[in-house]
Scaffold this motif. Structure first.
Motif, short mmCIF file in Angstrom:
data_model
loop_
_atom_site.label_atom_id
_atom_site.label_comp_id
_atom_site.label_asym_id
_atom_site.label_seq_id
_atom_site.Cartn_x
_atom_site.Cartn_y
_atom_site.Cartn_z
N LYS A 1 54.02 -6.08 43.93
CA LYS A 1 53.76 -6.63 45.26
C LYS A 1 52.28 -6.96 45.41
CE LYS A 1 53.17 -4.23 49.49
NZ LYS A 1 52.26 -5.07 50.17
N MET A 2 51.99 -7.89 46.29
CA MET A 2 50.62 -8.21 46.66
C MET A 2 50.21 -7.28 47.81
SD MET A 2 50.46 -10.59 44.47
CE MET A 2 48.79 -11.11 44.74
N TYR A 3 48.92 -6.95 47.89
CA TYR A 3 48.40 -6.05 48.92
C TYR A 3 47.18 -6.67 49.59
CZ TYR A 3 51.11 -2.40 46.57
OH TYR A 3 52.12 -1.66 46.01
N ILE A 4 47.11 -6.57 50.91
CA ILE A 4 45.93 -7.03 51.65
C ILE A 4 45.03 -5.83 51.90
CG2 ILE A 4 45.08 -7.99 53.82
CD1 ILE A 4 47.66 -9.65 53.96
N HIS A 5 43.79 -5.95 51.46
CA HIS A 5 42.83 -4.86 51.67
C HIS A 5 42.45 -4.87 53.16
CE1 HIS A 5 39.55 -2.15 51.37
NE2 HIS A 5 39.68 -2.05 50.04
N PRO A 6 42.78 -3.79 53.89
CA PRO A 6 42.55 -3.80 55.34
C PRO A 6 41.09 -3.86 55.76
CG PRO A 6 43.20 -1.62 54.60
CD PRO A 6 43.36 -2.55 53.42
N ASP A 7 40.18 -3.40 54.91
CA ASP A 7 38.76 -3.43 55.27
C ASP A 7 38.09 -4.75 54.89
OD1 ASP A 7 38.96 -0.84 56.24
OD2 ASP A 7 38.40 0.05 54.32
N GLU A 8 38.74 -5.53 54.05
CA GLU A 8 38.17 -6.81 53.63
C GLU A 8 38.78 -8.00 54.38
OE1 GLU A 8 38.57 -6.97 49.37
OE2 GLU A 8 37.36 -5.17 49.08
N CYS A 9 39.96 -7.81 54.94
CA CYS A 9 40.65 -8.88 55.69
C CYS A 9 39.86 -9.22 56.95
CB CYS A 9 42.06 -8.42 56.05
SG CYS A 9 43.01 -9.62 56.99
N VAL A 10 39.70 -10.52 57.20
CA VAL A 10 38.97 -10.98 58.40
C VAL A 10 39.93 -11.49 59.47
CG1 VAL A 10 36.82 -11.45 57.18
CG2 VAL A 10 38.54 -13.27 57.40
N ASP A 11 41.21 -11.21 59.31
CA ASP A 11 42.23 -11.56 60.30
C ASP A 11 42.32 -13.05 60.59
OD1 ASP A 11 42.70 -8.82 60.51
OD2 ASP A 11 41.42 -8.60 62.27
N CYS A 12 42.08 -13.88 59.59
CA CYS A 12 42.12 -15.33 59.82
C CYS A 12 43.55 -15.86 59.89
CB CYS A 12 41.33 -16.06 58.74
SG CYS A 12 42.10 -16.02 57.10
N ALA B 1 51.36 1.52 53.11
CA ALA B 1 51.20 1.15 51.70
C ALA B 1 49.96 0.29 51.50
CB ALA B 1 52.44 0.41 51.21
N ASP B 2 49.78 -0.72 52.35
CA ASP B 2 48.63 -1.62 52.19
C ASP B 2 47.31 -0.89 52.46
OD1 ASP B 2 50.28 -3.71 51.49
OD2 ASP B 2 49.38 -5.13 52.88
N ARG B 3 47.33 0.19 53.21
CA ARG B 3 46.11 0.97 53.44
C ARG B 3 45.88 1.97 52.30
NH1 ARG B 3 43.57 -0.02 57.81
NH2 ARG B 3 44.57 -0.88 59.64
N GLU B 4 46.90 2.73 51.98
CA GLU B 4 46.75 3.84 51.04
C GLU B 4 46.56 3.40 49.59
OE1 GLU B 4 50.03 6.52 51.69
OE2 GLU B 4 49.16 7.27 53.57
N VAL B 5 47.04 2.23 49.22
CA VAL B 5 46.88 1.79 47.83
C VAL B 5 45.41 1.59 47.48
CG1 VAL B 5 47.04 -0.74 48.10
CG2 VAL B 5 48.02 0.36 46.09
N PHE B 6 44.56 1.44 48.49
CA PHE B 6 43.13 1.23 48.25
C PHE B 6 42.29 2.49 48.38
CE2 PHE B 6 44.72 -2.96 49.51
CZ PHE B 6 44.33 -3.68 48.39
N VAL B 7 42.90 3.64 48.63
CA VAL B 7 42.15 4.88 48.81
C VAL B 7 41.29 5.18 47.58
CG1 VAL B 7 42.35 7.38 49.08
CG2 VAL B 7 43.67 5.86 50.55
N GLU B 8 41.88 5.16 46.41
CA GLU B 8 41.12 5.44 45.19
C GLU B 8 40.24 4.27 44.77
OE1 GLU B 8 42.96 7.28 41.81
OE2 GLU B 8 44.40 8.30 43.11
N LEU B 9 40.73 3.06 44.97
CA LEU B 9 40.00 1.87 44.54
C LEU B 9 38.76 1.62 45.39
CD1 LEU B 9 39.92 -0.64 42.70
CD2 LEU B 9 41.35 -1.79 44.40
N GLY B 10 38.84 1.97 46.65
CA GLY B 10 37.73 1.67 47.56
C GLY B 10 37.77 0.22 47.97
N SER B 11 36.61 -0.36 48.15
CA SER B 11 36.51 -1.76 48.58
C SER B 11 35.68 -2.54 47.57
CB SER B 11 35.87 -1.84 49.96
OG SER B 11 35.88 -3.17 50.43
N PRO B 12 36.36 -3.16 46.59
CA PRO B 12 35.63 -3.94 45.58
C PRO B 12 34.90 -5.14 46.15
CG PRO B 12 37.88 -3.50 44.86
CD PRO B 12 37.78 -3.08 46.30
N GLY B 13 35.29 -5.60 47.34
CA GLY B 13 34.61 -6.73 47.96
C GLY B 13 35.23 -8.08 47.66
N SER B 14 36.09 -8.15 46.66
CA SER B 14 36.75 -9.41 46.32
C SER B 14 37.83 -9.15 45.28
CB SER B 14 35.75 -10.41 45.76
OG SER B 14 36.41 -11.58 45.30
#
Length: 107
Positions: free
Chosen positions: A32-43, A71-84
């Motif tokens: 599945k594809m995942y949207i990073h909640p901290d990087e999304c600008v809600d466009c 799921a879309d939030r927790e999948v990034f817990v370990e990864l953090g925010s790569p920025g892109s």
């Protein structure tokens, strides 16, 4: 608030959303594809191009799919925010919500 990619994307991963995302916040998981909640600008650019209508504004997510918000939030817990997501490898694993889905014949 942010956008969420829900169950209809599991085992489909069309990736049209990636092409439309101006901030590269959509990451690919094994199923599945995942949207990073901290990087999304809600466009909202990703929502209309999804051929299986898997993208929802977080507050519009049907109750039956609410686990995908987690799921879309927790999948990034370990990864953090790569920025892109550009040039980012496929995530090592899907969230448990996705892994629990039966394999689709499209997989």
């Amino acid at each position: 608030m942010t956008y969420v990619i829900a169950q209809p994307c599991v085992d489909i991963k069309d990736k049209a959303c990636i092409e439309e995302c101006p901030v590269d916040c959509i990451y690919e998981g094994p199923r599945k594809m995942y949207i990073h909640p901290d990087e999304c600008v809600d466009c909202g650019a990703c929502e209309p191009v999804c051929p299986v209508e898997a993208v929802f504004y977080e507050s519009d997510l049907p109750d039956s799919l609410r686990d995908y918000r987690t799921a879309d939030r927790e999948v990034f817990v370990e990864l953090g925010s790569p920025g892109s997501s550009r040039n980012h490898p496929v995530l090592a694993a899907d969230h448990a919500v996705v892994e629990a889905e039966p394999l689709s014949s499209n997989a």
